[in-house]
Design a protein around this motif. Structure first.
Motif, PDB file in Angstrom:
ATOM      1  N   GLY A 162       0.820  -1.204   0.000  1.00 13.66           N
ATOM      2  CA  GLY A 162       0.000   0.000   0.000  1.00 13.66           C
ATOM      3  C   GLY A 162       0.852   1.251   0.000  1.00 13.66           C
ATOM      4  N   MET A 163       0.222   2.388  -0.162  1.00 13.87           N
ATOM      5  CA  MET A 163       0.932   3.666  -0.185  1.00 13.87           C
ATOM      6  C   MET A 163       1.523   3.970   1.183  1.00 13.87           C
ATOM      7  SD  MET A 163      -0.526   7.465  -1.199  1.00 13.87           S
ATOM      8  CE  MET A 163      -0.308   7.359  -2.982  1.00 13.87           C
ATOM      9  N   SER A 164       2.761   4.441   1.210  1.00 12.72           N
ATOM     10  CA  SER A 164       3.424   4.748   2.474  1.00 12.72           C
ATOM     11  C   SER A 164       2.744   5.914   3.173  1.00 12.72           C
ATOM     12  CB  SER A 164       4.904   5.073   2.243  1.00 12.72           C
ATOM     13  OG  SER A 164       5.046   6.252   1.483  1.00 12.72           O
ATOM     14  N   LEU A 165       2.901   5.963   4.477  1.00  8.30           N
ATOM     15  CA  LEU A 165       2.240   6.987   5.285  1.00  8.30           C
ATOM     16  C   LEU A 165       2.684   8.385   4.881  1.00  8.30           C
ATOM     17  CD1 LEU A 165       0.202   6.929   7.643  1.00  8.30           C
ATOM     18  CD2 LEU A 165       2.135   7.171   9.200  1.00  8.30           C
ATOM     19  N   ASP A 166       3.989   8.583   4.663  1.00  6.42           N
ATOM     20  CA  ASP A 166       4.464   9.937   4.343  1.00  6.42           C
ATOM     21  C   ASP A 166       4.091  10.357   2.927  1.00  6.42           C
ATOM     22  OD1 ASP A 166       6.272   8.304   3.009  1.00  6.42           O
ATOM     23  OD2 ASP A 166       8.002   9.588   3.417  1.00  6.42           O
ATOM     24  N   ALA A 167       3.780   9.390   2.058  1.00  6.49           N
ATOM     25  CA  ALA A 167       3.363   9.730   0.696  1.00  6.49           C
ATOM     26  C   ALA A 167       1.876  10.053   0.618  1.00  6.49           C
ATOM     27  CB  ALA A 167       3.692   8.586  -0.258  1.00  6.49           C
ATOM     28  N   ASN A 392       0.341  16.971   9.225  1.00  8.73           N
ATOM     29  CA  ASN A 392       0.397  15.759   8.422  1.00  8.73           C
ATOM     30  C   ASN A 392       1.784  15.591   7.833  1.00  8.73           C
ATOM     31  OD1 ASN A 392      -2.153  14.036   7.195  1.00  8.73           O
ATOM     32  ND2 ASN A 392      -0.316  13.840   5.937  1.00  8.73           N
ATOM     33  N   SER A 393       2.216  14.347   7.750  1.00  6.88           N
ATOM     34  CA  SER A 393       3.499  14.074   7.116  1.00  6.88           C
ATOM     35  C   SER A 393       3.457  14.440   5.638  1.00  6.88           C
ATOM     36  CB  SER A 393       3.863  12.589   7.242  1.00  6.88           C
ATOM     37  OG  SER A 393       4.044  12.216   8.582  1.00  6.88           O
ATOM     38  N   ILE A 394       4.629  14.788   5.105  1.00  5.93           N
ATOM     39  CA  ILE A 394       4.801  14.993   3.676  1.00  5.93           C
ATOM     40  C   ILE A 394       5.830  13.966   3.201  1.00  5.93           C
ATOM     41  CG2 ILE A 394       4.247  17.446   3.878  1.00  5.93           C
ATOM     42  CD1 ILE A 394       7.246  18.040   3.505  1.00  5.93           C
ATOM     43  N   PRO A 395       5.929  13.728   1.895  1.00  7.53           N
ATOM     44  CA  PRO A 395       6.896  12.734   1.422  1.00  7.53           C
ATOM     45  C   PRO A 395       8.313  13.010   1.921  1.00  7.53           C
ATOM     46  CG  PRO A 395       5.397  13.310  -0.344  1.00  7.53           C
ATOM     47  CD  PRO A 395       5.092  14.253   0.792  1.00  7.53           C
ATOM     48  N   ARG A 396       8.939  11.938   2.445  1.00  7.22           N
ATOM     49  CA  ARG A 396      10.306  12.003   2.972  1.00  7.22           C
ATOM     50  C   ARG A 396      10.407  13.089   4.045  1.00  7.22           C
ATOM     51  NH1 ARG A 396       9.769  10.209  -1.846  1.00  7.22           N
ATOM     52  NH2 ARG A 396       9.119  12.234  -2.614  1.00  7.22           N
ATOM     53  N   ASP A 397       9.462  13.080   4.961  1.00  6.99           N
ATOM     54  CA  ASP A 397       9.331  14.134   5.976  1.00  6.99           C
ATOM     55  C   ASP A 397      10.531  14.158   6.927  1.00  6.99           C
ATOM     56  OD1 ASP A 397       8.445  15.785   8.172  1.00  6.99           O
ATOM     57  OD2 ASP A 397       6.400  15.461   7.444  1.00  6.99           O
ATOM     58  N   PRO A 398      11.244  15.294   7.024  1.00  5.53           N
ATOM     59  CA  PRO A 398      12.402  15.365   7.925  1.00  5.53           C
ATOM     60  C   PRO A 398      12.027  15.416   9.399  1.00  5.53           C
ATOM     61  CG  PRO A 398      12.010  17.512   6.926  1.00  5.53           C
ATOM     62  CD  PRO A 398      11.078  16.543   6.250  1.00  5.53           C
ATOM     63  N   ASN A 399      10.774  15.741   9.705  1.00  2.70           N
ATOM     64  CA  ASN A 399      10.350  15.870  11.100  1.00  2.70           C
ATOM     65  C   ASN A 399       9.583  14.664  11.630  1.00  2.70           C
ATOM     66  OD1 ASN A 399      11.377  18.501  11.771  1.00  2.70           O
ATOM     67  ND2 ASN A 399       9.839  19.363  10.394  1.00  2.70           N
ATOM     68  N   TYR A 403       5.767  15.278  14.720  1.00  3.29           N
ATOM     69  CA  TYR A 403       5.835  16.735  14.526  1.00  3.29           C
ATOM     70  C   TYR A 403       5.464  17.109  13.095  1.00  3.29           C
ATOM     71  CZ  TYR A 403       8.038  16.967  19.095  1.00  3.29           C
ATOM     72  OH  TYR A 403       8.286  16.875  20.440  1.00  3.29           O
ATOM     73  N   THR A 404       5.884  16.346  12.143  1.00  3.10           N
ATOM     74  CA  THR A 404       5.598  16.496  10.710  1.00  3.10           C
ATOM     75  C   THR A 404       6.121  17.817  10.140  1.00  3.10           C
ATOM     76  OG1 THR A 404       3.412  17.597  10.638  1.00  3.10           O
ATOM     77  CG2 THR A 404       3.456  15.211  11.151  1.00  3.10           C
ATOM     78  N   SER A 405       6.015  17.919   8.826  1.00  2.00           N
ATOM     79  CA  SER A 405       6.405  19.142   8.122  1.00  2.00           C
ATOM     80  C   SER A 405       5.251  19.698   7.301  1.00  2.00           C
ATOM     81  CB  SER A 405       7.594  18.865   7.194  1.00  2.00           C
ATOM     82  OG  SER A 405       8.712  18.405   7.914  1.00  2.00           O
TER      83      SER A 405
END
Length: 482
Positions: A162-167, A392-399, A403-405
């Motif tokens: 399935g689609m990854s969480l950050d994607a 919400n997470s974004i793709p390849r989220d650094p945080n 915390y998310t970005s």
């Protein structure tokens, strides 16, 4: 959107209901009234929230709640279920007709329940049923202990992709901390690093290598449409069952905004959804499928579910009936149009958006690169100003996922209140202004903080005042007075 001829009657009903509740536990009646006041006074932009109609809400408060009804229509484990049979039949009928599906199952209590029923129905069809036939058994009770242990090991060896969480995927699409990631051997597909879009060629290559039993399509925070014909072709090539989670965009499918290859019904073997997001119904879940999966999904209780919530199934029937109207189709189109307006307004004001925009009901802001904020800081600052969103997470989220970005915003709820292009452009202006006036606070260690922030003086009050003007012009449940 919710103007009606029965507002005065509804006011009387709710006033009396709250009075009765207050006579038993006033703190609860106070909290119910306060929630209505809070929702009326805030810009609700959470993409997974909406406002149900008064008819839908009222349907849930009745004595159907008192009835146990495990089993299926006409085949219950309790006596006296003829009225529940009627309710479930009507809800399933509306769901089939609304989405053009061969089969509908309306018992799941939530989206996660619906997804679990889907997973186990697929496992039972693809793994258990062939094993029973091979061993000459009618059901698992006929198996020897050795056969049963072998079947259980086979269940645990299955793969899901399935689609990854950050994607933009959901927890239930194989996230390791979720039961879906513990049930299956799991592999996630992401999005193109440059565009943020699904790369179907790469997805096919990954599927060929991983060979999942189940290919999951659908999303929680992906601001684009999915080509389900391509997903079907990928699933067919690797021998996977195509399962679509359309919890977020079911209203756009029902409202005929997503058609053809963007409509999962007709391509997917099994489709799961919630009823309370873009469909604007009660909190709950449901499934659609081809006829061949129906007998396996029908075993949702006792396989995964307990007794169905009959009063909520009744409310689902009402919501499905509402979604079959021309008014709902106009609403769904306005949801998509408003999302475009919101995205364009944010882009004009210098906000970076994941994928560069949207063509569904949600917009995903990259607040890290746009404002040097974490998602948690941005979410909190916006809430201070009366704008309700979620980080919400974004793709390849650094945080990371806490915390998310990013900030996810959606248009279904405010569209239900009557907001149009002018209002959503103003909303974009308010969001951009709040975030531009939010400053992250350095932690005591000297490192950049991920949660603390300051909001410039006066910004929150000015934002609330501007919001109040729009909200007053587009009241929630007009005519309903408590």
């Amino acid at each position: 959107m919710f103007v009606s001829d029965y507002a005065a009657t509804a006011s009387s009903v709710y006033t009396q209901a709250l009075s009765i509740i207050s006579s038993v536990e006033p703190r609860i009646s106070d909290a119910i009234g306060a929630e209505l006041a809070d929702q009326r006074a805030s810009l609700k932009l959470i993409a997974s929230e909406n406002y149900a109609s008064l008819a839908t809400l009222l349907t849930m408060g009745n004595w159907l709640s008192d009835k146990y009804a495990e089993g299926t229509i006409g085949h219950r484990f309790y006596a006296g279920c003829r009225n529940v049979d009627t309710v479930e039949s009507v809800a399933a009928e509306h769901a089939r007709e609304l989405f053009g599906a061969e089969y509908a199952y309306v018992q799941p209590h939530s989206g996660i329940d619906a997804n679990l029923v889907a997973y186990w129905a697929i496992l039972n069809k693809r793994i258990e049923a062939p094993a029973l036939e091979r061993l000459g058994a009618k059901n698992v009770n006929d198996l020897t202990e050795a056969d049963w242990e072998e079947l259980r090991r086979t269940f645990n060896e299955q793969r899901v992709m399935g689609m990854s969480l950050d994607a933009g995927g959901h927890l239930t699409h194989g996230f390791r901390h979720n039961i879906s990631g513990k049930m299956f051997s799991q592999h996630s597909y992401g999005t193109d690093p440059e565009t943020g879009l699904i790369d179907y060629d790469q997805l096919l290559a990954d599927a060929r290598e991983f060979k999942p039993l189940i290919l999951v399509a659908g999303y929680s925070a992906y601001p684009r449409r999915v080509n389900f014909a391509k997903m079907r072709a990928i699933a067919d090539e690797v021998g996977a069952t195509l399962f679509v989670d359309m919890a977020h965009f079911a209203g756009l499918v029902a409202g005929k905004v997503f058609t053809g290859e963007e409509n999962p019904v007709g391509y997917a073997d099994v489709v799961a959804s919630t009823t309370h997001k873009s469909l604007r119904g009660p909190r709950g879940g449901f499934l659609l499928s081809t006829a061949e999966y129906a007998p396996f999904i029908d075993k949702g209780c006792p396989m995964v579910l307990g007794g169905p919530l009959s009063h909520v199934m009744a409310a689902k029937a009402v919501a499905f009936a509402e979604a079959r109207t021309a008014d709902f189709q106009a609403y769904a189109q306005q949801v998509a149009d408003n999302a475009q307006t919101l995205a364009e307004g944010l882009l004009r004001r210098g906000v970076r958006l994941v994928t560069g925009g949207t063509d569904n009901h949600l917009v995903l802001l990259d607040v890290e690169s746009s404002f040097e904020l974490t998602g948690r800081q941005a979410e909190s600052a916006l809430l201070d100003a009366g704008v309700v969103t979620n980080r919400n997470s974004i793709p390849r989220d650094p945080n990371g996922a806490w915390y998310t970005s990013g900030i996810r915003v959606g248009t279904p709820a405010l569209t239900a209140r009557g907001f149009g292009a002018a209002e959503f452009d103003r909303v974009a202006e308010l969001i951009a202004n709040v975030l531009a006036n939010t400053t992250p606070v350095t932690a005591s260690t000297g490192k950049p903080g991920k949660a603390k922030y300051t909001l410039a003086d006066g910004v929150a009050d000015r934002t609330k005042a501007a919001s109040a003007e729009m909200l007053a012009a587009n009241p929630l449940y007009p005519g309903l007075e408590l």
